[in-house]
Design a protein around this motif. Structure first.
Motif, PDB file in Angstrom:
ATOM      1  N   ASP A 211      75.468 -83.143 -21.866  1.00 49.44           N
ATOM      2  CA  ASP A 211      76.519 -84.023 -21.345  1.00 49.44           C
ATOM      3  C   ASP A 211      75.901 -84.953 -20.300  1.00 49.44           C
ATOM      4  OD1 ASP A 211      78.777 -85.257 -20.419  1.00 49.44           O
ATOM      5  OD2 ASP A 211      79.876 -83.419 -19.987  1.00 49.44           O
ATOM      6  N   LYS A 212      75.286 -86.026 -20.760  1.00 51.91           N
ATOM      7  CA  LYS A 212      74.569 -86.936 -19.869  1.00 51.91           C
ATOM      8  C   LYS A 212      75.509 -87.722 -18.959  1.00 51.91           C
ATOM      9  CE  LYS A 212      70.447 -86.151 -21.676  1.00 51.91           C
ATOM     10  NZ  LYS A 212      69.365 -85.484 -20.937  1.00 51.91           N
ATOM     11  N   GLU A 213      76.758 -87.842 -19.333  1.00 49.62           N
ATOM     12  CA  GLU A 213      77.701 -88.572 -18.486  1.00 49.62           C
ATOM     13  C   GLU A 213      78.058 -87.776 -17.238  1.00 49.62           C
ATOM     14  OE1 GLU A 213      81.107 -89.671 -20.723  1.00 49.62           O
ATOM     15  OE2 GLU A 213      79.994 -90.950 -22.134  1.00 49.62           O
ATOM     16  N   ARG A 214      77.906 -86.480 -17.293  1.00 44.75           N
ATOM     17  CA  ARG A 214      78.322 -85.623 -16.187  1.00 44.75           C
ATOM     18  C   ARG A 214      77.138 -85.116 -15.358  1.00 44.75           C
ATOM     19  NH1 ARG A 214      83.220 -83.014 -16.063  1.00 44.75           N
ATOM     20  NH2 ARG A 214      83.425 -83.341 -18.317  1.00 44.75           N
ATOM     21  N   PHE A 215      76.007 -84.841 -16.020  1.00 42.02           N
ATOM     22  CA  PHE A 215      74.887 -84.200 -15.350  1.00 42.02           C
ATOM     23  C   PHE A 215      73.619 -85.043 -15.412  1.00 42.02           C
ATOM     24  CE2 PHE A 215      77.255 -80.273 -16.852  1.00 42.02           C
ATOM     25  CZ  PHE A 215      77.784 -79.988 -15.595  1.00 42.02           C
ATOM     26  N   VAL A 216      72.738 -84.817 -14.441  1.00 37.86           N
ATOM     27  CA  VAL A 216      71.430 -85.472 -14.403  1.00 37.86           C
ATOM     28  C   VAL A 216      70.405 -84.463 -13.922  1.00 37.86           C
ATOM     29  CG1 VAL A 216      71.707 -86.308 -12.026  1.00 37.86           C
ATOM     30  CG2 VAL A 216      70.162 -87.514 -13.592  1.00 37.86           C
ATOM     31  N   ALA A 217      69.173 -84.615 -14.393  1.00 34.74           N
ATOM     32  CA  ALA A 217      68.079 -83.719 -13.993  1.00 34.74           C
ATOM     33  C   ALA A 217      66.788 -84.511 -13.927  1.00 34.74           C
ATOM     34  CB  ALA A 217      67.945 -82.563 -14.984  1.00 34.74           C
ATOM     35  N   PRO A 218      65.855 -84.086 -13.104  1.00 34.00           N
ATOM     36  CA  PRO A 218      64.561 -84.783 -13.035  1.00 34.00           C
ATOM     37  C   PRO A 218      63.767 -84.610 -14.322  1.00 34.00           C
ATOM     38  CG  PRO A 218      64.501 -82.758 -11.738  1.00 34.00           C
ATOM     39  CD  PRO A 218      65.925 -82.951 -12.155  1.00 34.00           C
ATOM     40  N   VAL A 219      63.094 -85.670 -14.721  1.00 34.80           N
ATOM     41  CA  VAL A 219      62.211 -85.604 -15.885  1.00 34.80           C
ATOM     42  C   VAL A 219      60.780 -85.405 -15.395  1.00 34.80           C
ATOM     43  CG1 VAL A 219      63.732 -87.031 -17.288  1.00 34.80           C
ATOM     44  CG2 VAL A 219      61.894 -88.119 -15.968  1.00 34.80           C
ATOM     45  N   PHE A 220      59.865 -85.182 -16.332  1.00 34.36           N
ATOM     46  CA  PHE A 220      58.507 -84.783 -15.964  1.00 34.36           C
ATOM     47  C   PHE A 220      57.835 -85.785 -15.025  1.00 34.36           C
ATOM     48  CE2 PHE A 220      53.923 -84.831 -16.688  1.00 34.36           C
ATOM     49  CZ  PHE A 220      53.597 -83.528 -16.378  1.00 34.36           C
ATOM     50  N   VAL A 221      57.879 -87.075 -15.348  1.00 35.27           N
ATOM     51  CA  VAL A 221      57.168 -88.047 -14.509  1.00 35.27           C
ATOM     52  C   VAL A 221      57.756 -88.107 -13.104  1.00 35.27           C
ATOM     53  CG1 VAL A 221      56.351 -89.480 -16.411  1.00 35.27           C
ATOM     54  CG2 VAL A 221      58.595 -89.943 -15.423  1.00 35.27           C
ATOM     55  N   GLU A 222      59.063 -87.851 -12.967  1.00 34.42           N
ATOM     56  CA  GLU A 222      59.688 -87.862 -11.644  1.00 34.42           C
ATOM     57  C   GLU A 222      59.291 -86.632 -10.825  1.00 34.42           C
ATOM     58  OE1 GLU A 222      63.811 -90.304 -12.514  1.00 34.42           O
ATOM     59  OE2 GLU A 222      63.672 -88.191 -13.074  1.00 34.42           O
ATOM     60  N   LEU A 223      58.998 -85.551 -11.485  1.00 40.71           N
ATOM     61  CA  LEU A 223      58.535 -84.358 -10.785  1.00 40.71           C
ATOM     62  C   LEU A 223      57.057 -84.469 -10.449  1.00 40.71           C
ATOM     63  CD1 LEU A 223      60.441 -81.730 -12.922  1.00 40.71           C
ATOM     64  CD2 LEU A 223      60.858 -82.221 -10.510  1.00 40.71           C
ATOM     65  N   PHE A 224      56.314 -85.140 -11.288  1.00 43.24           N
ATOM     66  CA  PHE A 224      54.890 -85.343 -11.033  1.00 43.24           C
ATOM     67  C   PHE A 224      54.692 -86.311  -9.868  1.00 43.24           C
ATOM     68  CE2 PHE A 224      50.448 -86.215 -12.476  1.00 43.24           C
ATOM     69  CZ  PHE A 224      50.061 -84.898 -12.610  1.00 43.24           C
ATOM     70  N   PHE A 225      55.547 -87.348  -9.810  1.00 42.12           N
ATOM     71  CA  PHE A 225      55.528 -88.311  -8.709  1.00 42.12           C
ATOM     72  C   PHE A 225      56.957 -88.495  -8.196  1.00 42.12           C
ATOM     73  CE2 PHE A 225      51.773 -89.734 -11.188  1.00 42.12           C
ATOM     74  CZ  PHE A 225      50.804 -89.560 -10.208  1.00 42.12           C
ATOM     75  N   PRO A 226      57.453 -87.604  -7.331  1.00 41.18           N
ATOM     76  CA  PRO A 226      58.837 -87.706  -6.848  1.00 41.18           C
ATOM     77  C   PRO A 226      58.990 -88.868  -5.882  1.00 41.18           C
ATOM     78  CG  PRO A 226      57.691 -85.892  -5.763  1.00 41.18           C
ATOM     79  CD  PRO A 226      56.744 -86.430  -6.784  1.00 41.18           C
TER      80      PRO A 226
END
Length: 393
Positions: free
Chosen positions: A97-112
């Protein structure tokens, strides 16, 4: 408990990577593998370069995007579980449910970083992205950093949701993922024990995590709820204090199913990334200790698993009907839903089969006999991970 020899443990010194070679040389042990040392130095140099870039980007955000510090993380959802229990699949099912939730993806965790996140997502839409991705995959494949077996055992992608351990390990040099740069069993096991650190340091680690999540929400949250997944179970009490309104979920799996999967992924990681044969008895003891401590932390924090705000679910229930399980979790969280629509969304987007890339060869898990332990010994060593307490959904 050295890497090889002693106490009837098979000598693994031929495969010993650079960091462990230094330790063993100081102890008067002989090591022979230049290939392993060279690969270890290469991985370490990559980690150091990434760390320097990350620190620069981290600081720039305070100048260019100071508003991220005012982002409130309200009612986040933390999926905390031991490795190879199905937590990644559960995470991606909830995130359908992308309209309701969001999560970090790999590149964002590698370079927050807010700046990096904005640039990365813009670059993903450009015509150059497929070519750069192909070059990157060729580089990692050539240097044994992301082989076909690794991709199949843990499907992932640059812009796919990933576990917070990626960020926490590189930011703090703590956690399970430090093994490739910290392969000595004793020191690595110590680095996984977040809750053994002073309380002020645990809170500091969690605030690093909070800052990184604020950056991601500022860059592309758009009012959505944060859902993260990690193995940081023994930091759960600190997370609960920082986020009183947080929802926590764990997923449990019988040790006889979970441990061979974990063993196989971990030995594959060591073999491919740092050329280390991590199959000796000392590594068995190390992994058993880690899983036992994670299971103990799960039992302590989640109790009987029936609290809607600290819910435990069973891997087999998830496999039998992930749509049913996600609907139940939404109800636990008090989310008003159109059940039929949610089931359709999870059915269409909540599977991670499309994350598998590369060679379709099947890589089987090691058996308990090949690992060198029986099911009875395994249960005695690690205990039961809430299985006696989880109510069927």
């Amino acid at each position: 408990s050295s890497v090889g020899g002693g106490d009837g443990v098979r000598d693994d010194s031929e495969h010993t990577p650079f960091a462990a070679q230094v330790i063993l040389r100081l102890r008067g042990r002989k090591t022979t593998s230049w290939t392993a040392a060279r690969q270890q130095m290469f991985v370490t140099c990559i980690a150091l370069a990434q760390s320097l870039v990350k620190q620069l980007l981290w600081a720039i955000d305070y100048v260019l995007y100071p508003g991220f510090t005012r982002v409130k993380i309200e009612r986040p959802i933390f999926i905390l579980a031991a490795p190879r229990t199905g937590s990644t699949s559960l995470h991606r099912a909830v995130l359908a449910d992308k309209e309701r939730f969001v999560a970090p993806v790999f590149v964002e965790l590698f370079f927050p970083s807010v700046l990096f996140s904005k640039l990365a997502w813009r670059f993903r839409q450009s015509s150059l992205y497929p070519h750069v991705l192909a070059l990157l995959e060729a580089f990692t494949e050539k240097n044994h950093m992301h082989t076909a077996e690794l991709r199949q055992r843990h499907p992932m992608g640059m812009f796919k949701e990933e576990e917070d351990d990626v960020m926490m390990s590189s930011a703090t040099y703590m956690g399970e993922m430090t093994f490739v740069a910290n392969p000595h069993p004793d020191s690595w096991l110590y680095s996984t024990r977040w809750s053994k650190q002073p309380e002020w340091l645990q809170e500091y680690y969690v605030r690093i995590h909070k800052t990184a999540m604020q950056k991601i929400l500022y860059a592309r949250g758009q009012g959505r709820t944060l859902v993260t997944k990690s193995h940081l179970i023994d930091l759960a009490p600190v997370l609960a204090r920082l986020y009183p309104d947080a929802r926590f979920v764990t997923i449990v799996r019988p040790p006889a199913e979970q441990f061979p999967s974990f063993w196989s992924l971990h030995t594959c990681l060591a073999r491919d990334l740092i050329r280390l044969d991590a199959t000796g008895r000392v590594f068995l003891k190390m992994r058993l200790a880690l899983i036992r401590e994670l299971f103990d932390a799960s039992r302590e924090f989640f109790g009987n698993g029936n609290n809607p705000l600290r819910r435990a679910v069973h891997f087999r229930d998830f496999i039998r009907g992930r749509e049913d399980l996600v609907v139940r979790l939404y109800r636990d969280w008090g989310i008003d839903i159109d059940e039929r629509k949610l089931r359709a969304i999870v059915q269409e987007h909540g599977h991670d089969d499309d994350h598998v890339v590369g060679d379709k060869k099947h890589f089987r898990n090691a058996t308990l006999a090949e690992i060198g332990i029986t099911a009875e010994e395994l249960d005695k060593q690690v205990g039961l991970p809430l299985l006696n307490f989880v109510s069927p959904l």
